[in-house]
Write a protein that holds these residues in place. Structure first.
Motif, short mmCIF file in Angstrom:
data_model
loop_
_atom_site.label_atom_id
_atom_site.label_comp_id
_atom_site.label_asym_id
_atom_site.label_seq_id
_atom_site.Cartn_x
_atom_site.Cartn_y
_atom_site.Cartn_z
N ASP A 74 1.05 -1.40 0.03
CA ASP A 74 0.17 0.02 0.35
C ASP A 74 0.44 1.56 0.24
N ARG A 75 2.01 1.58 0.63
CA ARG A 75 3.10 2.18 0.62
C ARG A 75 3.24 2.20 -1.44
N VAL A 76 3.78 1.52 -1.81
CA VAL A 76 3.92 1.33 -2.92
C VAL A 76 2.41 1.94 -4.13
N ARG A 77 1.97 2.25 -3.59
CA ARG A 77 0.69 2.67 -4.34
C ARG A 77 0.17 4.46 -3.67
N ALA A 78 1.21 4.81 -3.05
CA ALA A 78 0.51 6.04 -1.58
C ALA A 78 1.94 6.36 -2.08
#
Length: 234
Positions: A74-78
């Motif tokens: 989810d941090r990649v998506r953020a």
């Protein structure tokens, strides 16, 4: 407010804490480097920022949003891109396939981003159909960085990007990192080659035993006699 603020990070891998109130910040378009002796917690701090290490205390914000409890995915998506030090390419896949893997989270046409990566690393365009495992160490690092850039990160994190490469290749990689930062992407980098890394850094964080020992601009740290004596070889 900094684009990335990882403040008072305290935590470890289940036993004793490795990080002790460690704080790392990066602004957009800025290069920040984490340096220090072996075992200082440099890579651990990077993994904590990316969500691979649970924090007992502290928090991480990205672009003003609290992401402390987000998974790495989810941090990649953020907006985070992370390039680990080892095992950072799919060796049996071609260069182009590796880059395409970096675009897995995207639903738009990523051809323009692919072209930008090839402009940044021309050798990858030349070897686009070659398995990544057949490349030199420096070229594999370019593939790994390129794949991370395919996600269009706002923050690019590099763990020991010049490990095991020649001085000439190191200088070339640092030049490309400067080019990436010039596009407005924030760069957070862990480096063993402290002198060379601080030379291109806007800010530096010297860690010792998981704690901030010195924090300043790259130029100020290079000029600090205590830093020079203890961490830069005089």
């Amino acid at each position: 407010m900094k684009y990335l603020t990882a403040e008072n990070m305290t935590g470890g891998y289940g036993g004793a804490d490795i990080l002790h109130s460690c704080t790392i910040t990066v602004e957009e378009g800025e290069i920040a480097v984490i340096v220090g002796p072996n075992g200082a917690g440099k890579s651990t701090a990077m993994k904590a920022v990316f969500g691979m290490l649970p924090l007992r205390e502290g928090r991480v914000t990205l672009g003003g949003e609290d992401i402390t409890h987000l998974t790495p995915q989810d941090r990649v998506r953020a907006g985070m891109g992370f390039v680990p030090q080892t095992n950072n390419v799919f060796a049996s896949m071609t260069v182009q396939e590796n880059l395409e893997m970096g675009a897995y989270i995207r639903e738009d046409d990523f051809a323009d981003t692919m072209a930008q990566v090839f402009d940044l690393f021309p050798i990858l365009k030349e070897k686009r159909n070659q398995p990544a495992g057949e490349l030199s160490g420096g070229q594999r690092q370019q593939v790994a960085v390129g794949r991370a850039l395919m996600t269009r990160p706002k923050l690019l994190m590099l763990d020991e990007p010049t490990a095991g490469v020649s001085p000439i290749v190191m200088d070339e990689l640092f030049d490309r990192i400067l080019e990436v930062a010039a596009t407005g992407i924030a760069i957070l980098m862990v480096e063993q080659n402290a002198r060379q890394a601080l030379n291109i850094a806007d800010h530096g964080f010297v860690l010792v035993q998981g704690q901030n020992r010195f924090t300043d601009t790259g130029a100020a740290l290079m000029a600090d006699p205590d830093v020079r004596k203890s961490f830069l070889g005089g």
